[in-house]
Scaffold this active site. Sequence first.
Site, short mmCIF file in Angstrom:
data_model
loop_
_atom_site.label_atom_id
_atom_site.label_comp_id
_atom_site.label_asym_id
_atom_site.label_seq_id
_atom_site.Cartn_x
_atom_site.Cartn_y
_atom_site.Cartn_z
N GLU A 172 0.94 10.92 -19.12
CA GLU A 172 0.84 10.10 -20.34
C GLU A 172 2.15 10.04 -21.12
O GLU A 172 2.19 10.29 -22.33
CB GLU A 172 -0.29 10.64 -21.25
CG GLU A 172 -1.66 10.45 -20.65
CD GLU A 172 -2.82 10.73 -21.61
OE1 GLU A 172 -2.58 11.26 -22.72
OE2 GLU A 172 -3.96 10.41 -21.24
N GLU A 291 -7.60 10.07 -15.06
CA GLU A 291 -8.40 10.66 -16.14
C GLU A 291 -9.39 9.62 -16.62
O GLU A 291 -8.99 8.54 -17.07
CB GLU A 291 -7.53 11.10 -17.32
CG GLU A 291 -6.74 12.36 -17.08
CD GLU A 291 -6.02 12.86 -18.32
OE1 GLU A 291 -6.55 12.69 -19.44
OE2 GLU A 291 -4.91 13.39 -18.16
O1 AHR Z 1 -8.24 15.35 -20.58
C1 AHR Z 1 -7.86 15.66 -21.87
C2 AHR Z 1 -6.51 15.07 -22.26
O2 AHR Z 1 -6.63 13.69 -22.36
C3 AHR Z 1 -5.38 15.26 -21.29
O3 AHR Z 1 -4.72 16.47 -21.46
C4 AHR Z 1 -4.46 14.13 -21.62
O4 AHR Z 1 -3.72 13.71 -20.51
C5 AHR Z 1 -5.38 13.06 -22.17
O5 AHR Z 1 -4.92 12.56 -23.37
#
Ligand code: AHR
Length: 503
Positions: A172, A291
Amino acid sequence: MKATVVAHRDYVISQIDDRLYGSFIEHLGRAVYTGIYEPDHDTADENGMRKDVIDLVKELKVPVVRYPGGNFVSAYNWEDGIGPKEDRPTRLDLAWHTSDSNQVGIHEFSDWCDSVGTEMMLAVNLGSRGLDEARNFLEYVNHPGGSKWSDMRIANGRKEPFNTKLWCLGNEMDGPWQIGHKTADEYGRLAHETAKAMRAFDSSLELIVCGSSNAHMPTYPEWEATVLEHTYNEVDYISLHMYFENRAGDTANYLAQNVELDNYIATVSGVIDYVKAKKRSKKQVYISFDEWNVWYHSKEQDKALLAGNHGWPHAPALLEDIYNFEDVLQVGLILNTFIRRSDVVRIACIAQLVNVIAPIMTAPNGAAWRQTIFYPYYFASVFGRGTALNLAVNSPTYDAPVADKVPFIDVSGVHDAEGKTVTFFAVNRHLTDSIETEFSLAGFEDAEILDHQVMTHADLRAVNTAENPDNVAPRKGSGASIKGDVVSVTLPPLSYQVIRAKV
Ligand code: AHR
């Protein structure tokens, strides 16, 4: 109300990459400590890993697990997690305002992956560190021996290299919250040079560059275009993330959100094609949706800890969303979208796996149990392997704030030619009405119903707990019938269904 779904044996979207059903474990909250690792637990194995959790993860047949972050990775020193455990430093984790004892590092995590039968997908720190750390980590993990870092691995007890193929170039990096956040140009250059160095070591690695953290980022989708212009020929995937929430308590709108997911994938797919054309490249870059999940139930309670009001606790409860029945439907819908877009989404990771926005929960020193969302993930991972079918769906629709003409029946279909099965995953989004649905199996012969699983609940807010772990669980459906090649099922309102046919 009625709906029809037509599947044809030859009308396919794509062969599904098994890694569409991956997951993620971050050094965050209780994902690692008291999640997978708890040396004093009754079920702990010789490595201190909880066997009750290993068994649940095995049930899910998770093909790949991303590690060690997440936001955590952007200030992580991987060297802190190697060598004798008593010599490992405790570090402050700036991403989650906690501390980490580093009792679990790459060796322990890899052994755990072997125990559950999954592959590692590793992320390098491109936030506070850079190319040099990445190449050293890669050499430590994958070089057989005879060099500084590989010999250190051997000295630390692991003769054979870990041979990890999938590598994320940071996490990210578009997010201002990220330690070492960068502009698209800064990150694109760094990712390009890091990828080049990693490929100089091993050209067969699969490299993932960071796309947007979500489709509401102000830099989206320009971020993808800029980053890919820097990296297109060096990487294999661009990573996307998305979390779903129903803070407003509007079920119809919540259940329409996978239309946004679909648009997000379509847009980034278009950007990939744009850059590909601009570069006159033959190579195809795909999406790693590494994610995704529902994440909102715990946000309020986490605020104080994240603001630093509780100091730097080790493994506190963080992001412990307790999922309800409504979230079963949402997770089923998200997975349907991934199956339908398996032509471009090759990897996807439910975030996360244990305790932290996870399908599996544990109590320290206590039980491990399946959250409600365990089930749609389980069904897709176990029965969703094969070829995604391009279904013709005819369903009544509704308009929601987030999208118009949302079909009440959302469905994906998978043909497993080896196992000789066709599986439909269907969600009825209608709040009050059953929908009589016909599933036609054109081009398939001798179809018979193999299984029918149903998830419904009188209470959308129903949850599973340690004391009542089976409150929300699938049951065998009884109403499916078959005539010729048409399976007829009445899908109750707000239900998730798995319909499997032998063909
Ligand atoms: O999964 C939780 C968090 O969400 C992770 O650390 C991050 O990559 C995202 O913002």
